[in-house]
Write a protein that holds these residues in place. Structure first.
Motif, mmCIF file in Angstrom:
data_model
loop_
_atom_site.group_PDB
_atom_site.id
_atom_site.type_symbol
_atom_site.label_atom_id
_atom_site.label_comp_id
_atom_site.label_asym_id
_atom_site.label_seq_id
_atom_site.Cartn_x
_atom_site.Cartn_y
_atom_site.Cartn_z
ATOM 1 N N PHE A 1 2.994 50.679 2.559
ATOM 2 C CA PHE A 1 1.948 51.299 3.594
ATOM 3 C C PHE A 1 0.690 51.091 3.247
ATOM 4 C CE2 PHE A 1 5.016 54.227 6.299
ATOM 5 C CZ PHE A 1 5.817 53.079 6.377
ATOM 6 N N VAL A 2 0.354 50.860 2.048
ATOM 7 C CA VAL A 2 -1.084 50.780 1.300
ATOM 8 C C VAL A 2 -1.750 49.963 1.825
ATOM 9 C CG1 VAL A 2 -2.492 50.672 -0.760
ATOM 10 C CG2 VAL A 2 -0.491 52.256 -0.838
ATOM 11 N N ASN A 3 -1.037 48.882 2.080
ATOM 12 C CA ASN A 3 -1.671 47.665 2.385
ATOM 13 C C ASN A 3 -2.170 47.516 4.322
ATOM 14 O OD1 ASN A 3 -1.329 46.317 -0.128
ATOM 15 N ND2 ASN A 3 0.771 45.787 0.499
ATOM 16 N N ASP A 4 -1.629 48.479 4.752
ATOM 17 C CA ASP A 4 -1.981 48.610 6.093
ATOM 18 C C ASP A 4 -2.661 49.634 6.495
ATOM 19 O OD1 ASP A 4 -0.317 46.288 7.007
ATOM 20 O OD2 ASP A 4 1.527 47.784 7.101
ATOM 21 N N PRO A 5 -4.008 49.558 6.979
ATOM 22 C CA PRO A 5 -4.973 50.566 7.131
ATOM 23 C C PRO A 5 -4.519 51.761 8.017
ATOM 24 C CG PRO A 5 -5.953 48.166 7.344
ATOM 25 C CD PRO A 5 -4.649 47.997 7.133
ATOM 26 N N GLY A 6 -4.378 53.084 7.633
ATOM 27 C CA GLY A 6 -4.210 54.144 8.613
ATOM 28 C C GLY A 6 -2.574 54.542 8.520
ATOM 29 N N LYS A 7 -1.905 53.557 7.964
ATOM 30 C CA LYS A 7 -0.555 53.834 8.054
ATOM 31 C C LYS A 7 0.081 55.091 7.173
ATOM 32 C CE LYS A 7 3.744 50.913 8.457
ATOM 33 N NZ LYS A 7 4.241 49.392 8.526
ATOM 34 N N ILE A 8 -0.547 55.108 5.684
ATOM 35 C CA ILE A 8 -0.426 56.057 5.138
ATOM 36 C C ILE A 8 -0.609 57.310 5.573
ATOM 37 C CG2 ILE A 8 -1.161 57.330 2.900
ATOM 38 C CD1 ILE A 8 0.871 55.347 1.970
ATOM 39 N N GLU A 9 -2.015 57.321 6.267
ATOM 40 C CA GLU A 9 -2.529 58.553 6.794
ATOM 41 C C GLU A 9 -1.644 59.120 7.812
ATOM 42 O OE1 GLU A 9 -4.244 55.891 6.075
ATOM 43 O OE2 GLU A 9 -5.634 56.695 4.379
ATOM 44 N N LEU A 10 -1.393 58.390 8.669
ATOM 45 C CA LEU A 10 -0.325 58.379 9.763
ATOM 46 C C LEU A 10 0.697 58.899 9.399
ATOM 47 C CD1 LEU A 10 0.293 58.987 12.858
ATOM 48 C CD2 LEU A 10 0.973 56.570 12.798
ATOM 49 N N ALA A 11 1.603 58.322 8.378
ATOM 50 C CA ALA A 11 2.778 58.928 7.885
ATOM 51 C C ALA A 11 2.642 60.344 7.258
ATOM 52 C CB ALA A 11 3.237 57.868 7.005
ATOM 53 N N ALA A 12 1.554 60.570 6.718
ATOM 54 C CA ALA A 12 1.424 61.805 5.947
ATOM 55 C C ALA A 12 1.347 62.916 7.016
ATOM 56 C CB ALA A 12 0.127 61.891 4.938
ATOM 57 N N VAL A 13 0.417 62.606 8.038
ATOM 58 C CA VAL A 13 0.430 63.697 9.027
ATOM 59 C C VAL A 13 1.728 64.238 9.911
ATOM 60 C CG1 VAL A 13 -0.711 64.138 11.333
ATOM 61 C CG2 VAL A 13 -2.048 63.197 9.606
ATOM 62 N N LEU A 14 2.527 63.023 9.936
ATOM 63 C CA LEU A 14 3.752 63.390 10.780
ATOM 64 C C LEU A 14 4.792 63.803 9.759
ATOM 65 C CD1 LEU A 14 4.320 59.472 12.437
ATOM 66 C CD2 LEU A 14 3.426 61.639 13.637
ATOM 67 N N SER A 15 4.692 63.418 8.521
ATOM 68 C CA SER A 15 5.629 64.084 7.789
ATOM 69 C C SER A 15 5.301 65.671 7.284
ATOM 70 C CB SER A 15 5.488 63.225 6.126
ATOM 71 O OG SER A 15 5.954 62.173 6.117
ATOM 72 N N ARG A 16 4.126 66.135 7.395
ATOM 73 C CA ARG A 16 3.795 67.564 7.627
ATOM 74 C C ARG A 16 4.077 68.167 8.646
ATOM 75 N NH1 ARG A 16 -2.448 66.553 4.903
ATOM 76 N NH2 ARG A 16 -1.987 67.283 2.873
ATOM 77 N N ILE A 17 4.221 67.431 9.836
ATOM 78 C CA ILE A 17 4.799 68.125 11.097
ATOM 79 C C ILE A 17 6.285 68.212 10.883
ATOM 80 C CG2 ILE A 17 5.283 68.105 13.449
ATOM 81 C CD1 ILE A 17 2.437 66.212 13.577
ATOM 82 N N THR A 18 6.773 67.306 10.326
ATOM 83 C CA THR A 18 8.267 67.368 10.233
ATOM 84 C C THR A 18 8.942 68.127 9.157
ATOM 85 O OG1 THR A 18 8.676 65.291 9.210
ATOM 86 C CG2 THR A 18 8.498 64.995 11.588
ATOM 87 N N PHE A 19 8.275 68.499 8.226
ATOM 88 C CA PHE A 19 9.126 68.917 6.538
ATOM 89 C C PHE A 19 9.509 70.144 6.874
ATOM 90 C CE2 PHE A 19 9.172 69.518 2.052
ATOM 91 C CZ PHE A 19 10.103 68.116 1.853
ATOM 92 N N PRO A 20 8.778 71.081 7.656
ATOM 93 C CA PRO A 20 9.489 72.387 7.595
ATOM 94 C C PRO A 20 11.028 72.246 8.347
ATOM 95 C CG PRO A 20 7.317 72.689 8.602
ATOM 96 C CD PRO A 20 7.709 70.929 8.260
ATOM 97 N N PHE A 21 11.384 70.998 8.817
ATOM 98 C CA PHE A 21 12.571 70.934 9.383
ATOM 99 C C PHE A 21 13.691 70.965 8.119
ATOM 100 C CE2 PHE A 21 16.181 67.749 10.112
ATOM 101 C CZ PHE A 21 16.889 68.381 11.182
ATOM 102 N N LEU A 22 13.133 70.602 6.948
ATOM 103 C CA LEU A 22 14.114 70.862 5.743
ATOM 104 C C LEU A 22 14.600 72.248 5.569
ATOM 105 C CD1 LEU A 22 15.402 70.104 2.968
ATOM 106 C CD2 LEU A 22 13.020 70.439 1.938
ATOM 107 N N LEU A 23 13.811 73.169 5.515
ATOM 108 C CA LEU A 23 14.103 74.593 5.500
ATOM 109 C C LEU A 23 15.172 74.997 6.361
ATOM 110 C CD1 LEU A 23 13.751 77.305 4.076
ATOM 111 C CD2 LEU A 23 11.655 77.843 5.443
ATOM 112 N N PHE A 24 14.503 74.820 7.588
ATOM 113 C CA PHE A 24 15.475 75.116 8.798
ATOM 114 C C PHE A 24 17.025 74.552 8.619
ATOM 115 C CE2 PHE A 24 11.398 75.582 11.245
ATOM 116 C CZ PHE A 24 11.286 77.014 10.864
ATOM 117 N N ILE A 25 16.879 72.947 8.489
ATOM 118 C CA ILE A 25 18.307 72.359 8.210
ATOM 119 C C ILE A 25 19.050 72.729 7.111
ATOM 120 C CG2 ILE A 25 17.736 70.392 7.320
ATOM 121 C CD1 ILE A 25 19.570 70.677 10.735
ATOM 122 N N SER A 26 18.571 73.277 6.230
ATOM 123 C CA SER A 26 19.134 73.604 4.934
ATOM 124 C C SER A 26 19.783 74.751 5.339
ATOM 125 C CB SER A 26 18.112 73.884 3.808
ATOM 126 O OG SER A 26 17.719 72.470 3.573
#
Length: 531
Positions: free
Chosen positions: A117-142
């Motif tokens: 993703f480093v080679n695509d401008p904005g891709k890392i940033e977008l993936a990081a923002v989306l991951s921050r939104i989805t990551f609490p799902f780990l606690l709930f689904i566990s």
């Protein structure tokens, strides 16, 4: 506890969740396509699911279910529930800390998971923002996985198997609820993922209460850690983190490497993997979940003979269902992708690329299903270390072949490496069980498995001939409108099922009377209980 009934119940509801999952993926394909935004979202979606498989469905559940099942046999239900409450409290405490830590480290985590993703401008940033939104799902689904383990130990498989339907429906609903207010469609769908995890907790809590299971939170975490049973649980969990999560770890290796292949490649593998997950989830997961508590109870009571019979049946059911499923996926890969996903931003090129990956994954499907049927034999004995040793070899095999094959074959080479790793894993389990005298695959069962493979091959040939005949008559029938396509596809599926059933009956690998007798025998018992 009836193995066939348990597998059928869990598998049936899992099938429902997979069907709604396909509707979900159709929505994702339409709104996200297969490009920069979809690649970023699928990394964000895969991240919590990776740790879910490692910590919850993998290590925690594989160590927890046998211990709980044995406590239900040898101790009172109250003591077993107290043990479960302590275990889930410890899980929630440490995973809560882990989630908070990961939220801070997310940009670096995403860069490790998808270095391409480093080679695509904005891709890392977008993936990081989306991951921050989805990551609490780990606690709930566990927590959900833990609740499911308790219900499975009590012989209740329906509610846990149906829980993923909530995730699928919530992700579809998020298109209308959250997407209109998000920066991109991926932002809104990511919110739906996390909300769904919390809703699944409420769903299973209702069914636990119906079983008079009330999990009171335990706040004296460090005192609980001194408990002998909890300490035993964690000793078994530590090696199981790697041992039970082989499949997801391999998928992450795929993600890291395929991110270097080019834009769209992550999405092609995601959709291909989703198709493989239908039989793997319905058959493999159902067998694994159903066998673990049954084997644990047989071994706890010292009934080794019955435990081996259970393992025989689990292996047989796995082969009987996975070989024809793999054959059907191989010959029908392109039509399935065309019908399910080829609309909106998902075009013919994406269909072709995804179909090639489906075929590569499908070849290894029987191996993965059979491994899922064999793995509980170790966990039921409290042995979580042996699967770790196997996992290390599998991971090295997957990584090695991925690096070798990705340059000449791109994303298809990576999918092929995963399949090779699956067969390496199956070989290890068969050899390891035999060496320890836990289970020896009978010659009769091996012959039956070989016959099942031949029947599946014959079915694939007949489907392929039928499809070519249709192409001769219609031209390329995939260019027809959706209703004619669905009709033709349905006819091909019916042809395949009928062909396999006839071939299996003639060869003696399918005994319909035995299956019907198990169903009706169980039904009679249920009627007697109600009376």
């Amino acid at each position: 506890m009836n193995l066939f009934k348990s597998i059928a119940t869990f598998g049936g509801y899992t099938l429902l969740s997979r069907i709604t999952g396909f509707f979900r993926d159709m929505v994702l394909a339409n709104f996200l396509g297969a490009g920069l935004i979809s690649d970023a979202f699928f990394v964000a979606f895969k991240l919590p699911n990776l740790f879910r498989s490692l910590f919850a469905e993998g290590a925690f559940t594989s160590a927890f279910v046998p211990m709980l099942s044995q406590k239900l046999v040898s101790e009172s239900k109250e003591n077993a529930v107290l043990f479960a409450a302590k275990a889930i409290s410890v899980l929630t405490f440490f995973l809560g800390i882990f989630v908070i830590l990961m939220e801070f480290l997310m940009p670096w985590v995403v860069e490790i998971l998808a270095p391409g993703f480093v080679n695509d401008p904005g891709k890392i940033e977008l993936a990081a923002v989306l991951s921050r939104i989805t990551f609490p799902f780990l606690l709930f689904i566990s927590i959900v996985s833990f609740q499911s383990g308790i219900l499975n130990s009590l012989g209740k498989f329906a509610a846990p198997a149906a829980a993923p339907v909530i995730l699928n429906l919530m992700m579809i609903a998020s298109v209308f609820i959250f997407v209109p207010f998000g920066e991109t469609p991926a932002h809104g769908i990511a919110i739906g993922v996390t909300v769904a995890g919390f809703m699944e907790i409420l769903w299973l809590n209702f069914f636990l209460r119906r079983q008079n299971v009330f999990l009171k939170p335990q706040f004296n975490i460090f005192t609980i850690l001194k408990d002998k049973a909890i300490r035993t649980l964690f000793k078994r969990i530590a090696p199981g983190v790697l041992g039970a999560g082989v499949y997801q770890i391999n998928m992450v290796v795929d993600t890291i490497l395929v991110s270097m292949v080019g834009t769209g490649a992550i999405s092609w593998l995601y959709y291909a993997n989703r198709l493989q997950q239908l039989p793997l989830g319905v058959v493999g997961a159902a067998i694994s979940v159903a066998v673990l508590p049954i084997l644990s109870k047989h071994l706890k009571s010292g009934d080794v003979k019955q435990a081996r019979k259970t393992q025989d049946k689990a292996f047989e059911y796995g082969a009987l269902l996975s070989f024809p499923a793999a054959a059907a996926l191989i010959v029908l890969a392109e039509p399935i992708i065309n019908i399910l996903f080829q609309h909106g931003r998902f075009g013919g090129f994406e269909t072709d690329m995804t179909a090639k990956a489906v075929i590569a994954y499908a070849i290894g499907l029987p191996a993965y299903v059979l491994v899922k049927a064999l793995t509980p034999n170790f966990f039921a004995r409290g042995d979580t270390k042996t699967p770790v040793k196997y996992s290390i070899i599998v991971l090295l095999a997957n990584l090695s072949f991925s690096v070798i094959l990705m340059k000449p074959f791109g994303h298809v080479g990576i999918a092929t490496a995963t399949t090779i790793a699956a067969f390496v894993s199956l070989y290890q389990y068969l050899k390891g069980l035999k060496k320890r005298k836990f289970w020896l695959c009978p010659k009769k069962l091996l012959i039956k498995t070989f016959k099942i493979a031949l029947c599946s091959l014959f079915m694939a040939i007949i489907i392929e001939l039928g499809e070519r005949g249709l192409d001769t008559y219609f031209g390329n029938w995939l260019h027809l409108s959706i209703l004619p396509k669905l009709g033709i596809f349905t006819l091909l599926c019916i042809l395949g099922v009928a062909t396999f059933a006839i071939a299996a009956k003639i060869s003696g690998v399918l005994d319909i009377r035995e299956i019907l007798s198990m169903i009706f025998k169980k039904g009679k018992k249920d009627v007697q209980k109600q009376a």
